[in-house]
Design a protein around this motif. Structure first.
Motif, short mmCIF file in Angstrom:
data_model
loop_
_atom_site.label_atom_id
_atom_site.label_comp_id
_atom_site.label_asym_id
_atom_site.label_seq_id
_atom_site.Cartn_x
_atom_site.Cartn_y
_atom_site.Cartn_z
N LEU A 249 0.85 -1.19 0.00
CA LEU A 249 0.00 0.00 0.00
C LEU A 249 0.88 1.24 0.00
CD1 LEU A 249 -2.67 -1.05 2.67
CD2 LEU A 249 -2.85 -1.19 0.18
N LEU B 216 -1.65 6.27 1.43
CA LEU B 216 -2.83 5.49 1.80
C LEU B 216 -2.69 4.94 3.22
CD1 LEU B 216 -5.54 4.23 1.05
CD2 LEU B 216 -4.30 2.36 -0.03
N ARG B 217 -1.50 4.40 3.54
CA ARG B 217 -1.26 3.89 4.90
C ARG B 217 -1.43 5.01 5.92
NH1 ARG B 217 3.38 1.65 2.34
NH2 ARG B 217 4.69 3.04 3.58
#
Length: 75
Positions: A14, A18-19
């Motif tokens: 990811l 996004l994380r």
């Protein structure tokens, strides 16, 4: 929009943005939810019910079931 590449072993990393937006760290779990339109939604699943143990203290004195019934439904 964040993009990732699927490896030959079926793994995806990811992207950092996004994380960060999901608040994910190493070892956290994610869940993929199928939507009606055929797409998927990714959700952070970062705690289990076991991690909630001890969050709420026991009452100082036990509450009898009849007392709970008289109190009525929670609002």
């Amino acid at each position: 929009m964040a993009m990732a590449t699927l490896t030959s072993k079926g793994r995806v990393t990811l992207p950092a943005e996004l994380r960060a937006s999901l608040g994910l760290r190493a070892g956290d779990r994610v869940q993929f939810v199928s939507l009606e339109n055929g797409s998927f939604e990714i959700m952070a699943v970062t705690c289990s019910a076991r991690t909630l143990k001890g969050l709420i203290r026991k009452p100082a004195k036990p509450v009898h079931i009849k007392d709970m019934a008289q109190a009525g439904p929670a609002r």
